[in-house]
Design a protein around this motif. Structure first.
Motif, mmCIF file in Angstrom:
data_model
loop_
_atom_site.group_PDB
_atom_site.id
_atom_site.type_symbol
_atom_site.label_atom_id
_atom_site.label_comp_id
_atom_site.label_asym_id
_atom_site.label_seq_id
_atom_site.Cartn_x
_atom_site.Cartn_y
_atom_site.Cartn_z
ATOM 1 N N LEU A 294 41.809 39.046 46.688
ATOM 2 C CA LEU A 294 42.982 39.515 45.949
ATOM 3 C C LEU A 294 44.277 39.116 46.644
ATOM 4 O O LEU A 294 45.271 38.804 45.974
ATOM 5 N N GLN A 295 44.284 39.107 47.978
ATOM 6 C CA GLN A 295 45.473 38.660 48.696
ATOM 7 C C GLN A 295 45.721 37.173 48.473
ATOM 8 O O GLN A 295 46.865 36.731 48.386
ATOM 9 N N ASP A 296 44.650 36.419 48.373
ATOM 10 C CA ASP A 296 44.785 34.985 48.155
ATOM 11 C C ASP A 296 45.308 34.703 46.749
ATOM 12 O O ASP A 296 46.147 33.827 46.556
ATOM 13 N N ASN A 297 44.814 35.452 45.750
ATOM 14 C CA ASN A 297 45.258 35.271 44.372
ATOM 15 C C ASN A 297 44.949 36.544 43.594
ATOM 16 O O ASN A 297 43.820 36.735 43.126
ATOM 17 N N SER A 298 45.935 37.386 43.442
ATOM 18 C CA SER A 298 45.718 38.661 42.750
ATOM 19 C C SER A 298 45.519 38.476 41.251
ATOM 20 O O SER A 298 45.203 39.424 40.551
ATOM 21 N N ASN A 299 45.682 37.269 40.777
ATOM 22 C CA ASN A 299 45.515 36.979 39.354
ATOM 23 C C ASN A 299 44.098 36.512 39.014
ATOM 24 O O ASN A 299 43.812 36.177 37.877
ATOM 25 N N THR A 300 43.206 36.512 40.003
ATOM 26 C CA THR A 300 41.819 36.108 39.777
ATOM 27 C C THR A 300 41.151 37.100 38.825
ATOM 28 O O THR A 300 41.323 38.314 38.972
ATOM 29 N N ASN A 301 40.387 36.589 37.873
ATOM 30 C CA ASN A 301 39.769 37.494 36.902
ATOM 31 C C ASN A 301 38.569 38.230 37.512
ATOM 32 O O ASN A 301 37.990 37.790 38.508
ATOM 33 N N ILE A 302 38.226 39.342 36.897
ATOM 34 C CA ILE A 302 37.153 40.217 37.386
ATOM 35 C C ILE A 302 35.823 39.466 37.484
ATOM 36 O O ILE A 302 35.072 39.655 38.443
ATOM 37 N N ASN A 303 35.523 38.630 36.512
ATOM 38 C CA ASN A 303 34.251 37.889 36.541
ATOM 39 C C ASN A 303 34.137 37.030 37.795
ATOM 40 O O ASN A 303 33.098 37.013 38.452
ATOM 41 N N SER A 304 35.196 36.319 38.142
ATOM 42 C CA SER A 304 35.180 35.470 39.335
ATOM 43 C C SER A 304 35.066 36.302 40.607
ATOM 44 O O SER A 304 34.335 35.943 41.527
ATOM 45 N N LEU A 305 35.808 37.408 40.638
ATOM 46 C CA LEU A 305 35.735 38.291 41.813
ATOM 47 C C LEU A 305 34.328 38.850 41.967
ATOM 48 O O LEU A 305 33.774 38.867 43.077
ATOM 49 N N ALA A 306 33.738 39.313 40.878
ATOM 50 C CA ALA A 306 32.390 39.897 40.910
ATOM 51 C C ALA A 306 31.377 38.871 41.414
ATOM 52 O O ALA A 306 30.519 39.195 42.246
ATOM 53 N N LYS A 307 31.489 37.661 40.928
ATOM 54 C CA LYS A 307 30.576 36.606 41.358
ATOM 55 C C LYS A 307 30.741 36.322 42.851
ATOM 56 O O LYS A 307 29.763 36.183 43.583
ATOM 57 N N GLU A 308 31.977 36.286 43.299
ATOM 58 C CA GLU A 308 32.275 35.973 44.704
ATOM 59 C C GLU A 308 31.744 37.034 45.667
ATOM 60 O O GLU A 308 31.316 36.734 46.771
ATOM 61 N N VAL A 309 31.778 38.314 45.263
ATOM 62 C CA VAL A 309 31.316 39.398 46.141
ATOM 63 C C VAL A 309 29.912 39.877 45.793
ATOM 64 O O VAL A 309 29.425 40.849 46.354
#
Length: 170
Positions: free
Chosen positions: A31-46
């Protein structure tokens, strides 16, 4: 991804640290790197589903870990800007005088960062102005005009080597 800003006023202080697990830390890094990242991408990443990621982000907002989302601008692409660090010393270091200075500085748009310091100077300010003439008007017309200001020392930034808003989560 848009979330509402935490309605509480952001205040720094000696608050108990919140326990963050490795997933929290990774999510906050993303989120610090890009707070505009969508939830799907964040979920996949973590490696979580969308709902727990969304719930964690809601918790960060509620607990004040995330207190505001902003756009970081490239000032060279907008207009010419000059950045200056100002070390300010006060005549009087009583708590009321310090609080009055902090309140006055909060209302000056050219001051983009302000820190209460220990040591030789009382405050360190980061100031943005259009040019040297604008800085002169700011420093002598606004800053020096504040009550209790005894000395202002200016350091002009020639080149920005690094600027980051990312806090390392150790």
């Amino acid at each position: 991804m848009i979330f509402k800003k935490n309605k509480k006023t952001h205040q720094r202080g000696n608050f108990p640290s919140l326990k963050l697990d490795t997933t929290d830390k990774r999510l906050l890094e993303l989120l610090q790197d890009n707070s505009n990242t969508n939830i799907n991408s964040l979920a996949k990443e973590v490696n979580l589903s969308k709902t727990p990621v969304y719930e964690r982000i809601k918790r960060y907002l509620k607990e004040g870990i995330i207190y505001k989302y902003v756009a970081v601008l490239d000032t060279t692409k907008i207009h010419s800007s000059m950045f200056v660090f100002c070390s300010v010393s006060l005549d009087n270091q009583k708590l009321t005088a310090i609080e009055e200075f902090k309140t006055a500085i909060a209302d000056i748009p050219e001051v983009i960062e302000c820190y209460l310091m220990g040591g030789i100077n009382d405050f360190l300010l980061k100031v943005v102005v259009k040019d040297l003439k604008a800085y002169h008007l700011f420093s002598s017309g606004k800053l020096a005009a504040l009550p209790n200001v005894s000395q202002i020392k200016s350091t002009f930034i020639l080149e920005e080597v690094k600027r980051s808003t990312v806090i390392p989560l150790i």
